[in-house]
Design a protein around this motif. Sequence first.
Motif, PDB file in Angstrom:
ATOM      1  N   VAL A 119       0.863  -1.184   0.000  1.00  0.00           N
ATOM      2  CA  VAL A 119       0.000   0.000   0.000  1.00  0.00           C
ATOM      3  C   VAL A 119       0.898   1.232   0.000  1.00  0.00           C
ATOM      4  CG1 VAL A 119      -1.815   1.269   1.209  1.00  0.00           C
ATOM      5  CG2 VAL A 119      -1.798  -1.245   1.249  1.00  0.00           C
ATOM      6  N   GLY A 176       1.755   5.080   0.248  1.00  0.00           N
ATOM      7  CA  GLY A 176       1.387   6.404   0.737  1.00  0.00           C
ATOM      8  C   GLY A 176       2.353   7.417   0.165  1.00  0.00           C
ATOM      9  N   THR A 180      -4.352   7.761  -1.839  1.00  0.00           N
ATOM     10  CA  THR A 180      -4.326   6.316  -1.588  1.00  0.00           C
ATOM     11  C   THR A 180      -5.743   5.770  -1.489  1.00  0.00           C
ATOM     12  OG1 THR A 180      -2.236   6.586  -0.398  1.00  0.00           O
ATOM     13  CG2 THR A 180      -3.400   4.512  -0.095  1.00  0.00           C
TER      14      THR A 180
END
Length: 532
Positions: free
Chosen positions: A45, A47, A438
Amino acid sequence: MADGMTVRQATMDLLRDCGMTTVFGNPGSTELGFLDRWPNDVRYVLGLQEASVVAMADGYARASGRAALCNLHSAAGVGHALGNVFTAYRNQAPLVITAGQQARSLMPFNPFLGATDAASFPKPYVKWSCEPARAEDVPAALAHAFHIAMQRPHGPTFVSIPSDDWGVPTHPLPPRRVSQDMAPDPALLADCAQALAAARNPVLVIGPEVDAEGAGEAAVALAEALRAPVWASPFSARLSFPEDHALFAGHLAAAPPAVSKALATHDLVLVLGAPVFTFHVAGNCALFAAGTPLFQITPDGEALAAAGTGTGIQGSLRLALPALAALLPATDRAPPPPRARPAPPAASRPMTAEYLFHALSRLLPAEAIVVEEAPSHRPAMQQHLPIRRWGGFYTMTSGGLGYSLPASVGIALAHPGRRICAIIGDGSMMYSIQALWTAAQHALPITTIVLNNSGYGAMRSFSRVLGTEGVPGIDLPGLDFVALAQGMGCAGLRVEDPALLADALAAALRHEGPMVVDVAVDAAIPTLYHKA
């Protein structure tokens, strides 16, 4: 050595074994060896700033109850992240934070991107940190960090990893299981039960650790057995007690006189999963000198040591609360009267925060999770937006802004399909607004409500409490949150007319992806604390 087993391969096997298969990061050159040939079964993920990355991992870890891996970039990236590392420490969020380090062969020459004494950089706000002495020790160091992070009280750990370590041969790590809970002292629990049975008018103060341990139902059963009122501890960062329950008395303010006044009529105080007490303003807490018996149960030894009064019982709440309830005799104590509820607020233009929260409470889905960072409007939220479900509320314990918007991303990833409602002040929104990108990339169902009073409302309130005037840097004119949201791929709308509020909120709560609702609210100075 295992044939072909590298530090990177052993680390990936460790992540799978520990359940850390969602990794939050913002990569740089010193992390490329870790990121090389990224496996399909580990989710990465991205950021856009390191403080946001840590908060995303924090939200994910707190919501899932499992440690999350957060991968940062070298010294500068760790520096960017430190505010939310501090918050993760205060939140007791189980994180394993890694950071790239320059190649070992370059370290004698003070290289570009090299971190001097890297393991000390995030101290004292990590539970444990190291830079392994040998490359082949990296997987074992990460395993050590994981088990420390997951011991109660949970918290972040840190491992600095030189960039040329990942391809070095090493041994695979055997799978391990490590106990995370500590049983409380039976003798002290018996003393607490005896004191509770003898008390005429006991009171409970409950903090975020109850929800974090999954001990909420046990806390409700204990309160009902005692027929005692329950206050939420000051700055509780999770649900302390269902706020529609007949025994719920309200939220303690973080001011010594207010705590003393709320608890003064009781002849015993039982604090569960919280410090004694978290204060924000100076003043005399007369309760400490009154001789009122106080018992505190928490897994946090530091909180027990800092209490300064009462009997501290260290142990898991999940184990302690049922054990304590089993020791209590039946009581004929009359339950307290339910607390008075405020009348529905009237519409006005600009709207009050109370009006917004009352409207939201009628529209919010039952399974929605509220994530809040609107400090000046927290009293209004607590009055008009009751949280009813365990796991249904998150905020930060540290007081550092820039946590809750990216934390909403992590919480949404931990609970796929659940509606997340992020309630953010306009000042807070600007600290980590890149988290919207995001959220958009992952099409997360996050409804972000910006309470826009064109300034730092909490600073306005404190200026009044402290008697200061002409303080600069409090007003925030000219911010267009709809345009900012749209620039990162999020839908957005602004609401100024109270007649349009309900429809706007309903649309945002139905929207499949992330959506920002910028609500113009009254800039009147809120009352957070009264002068002592």
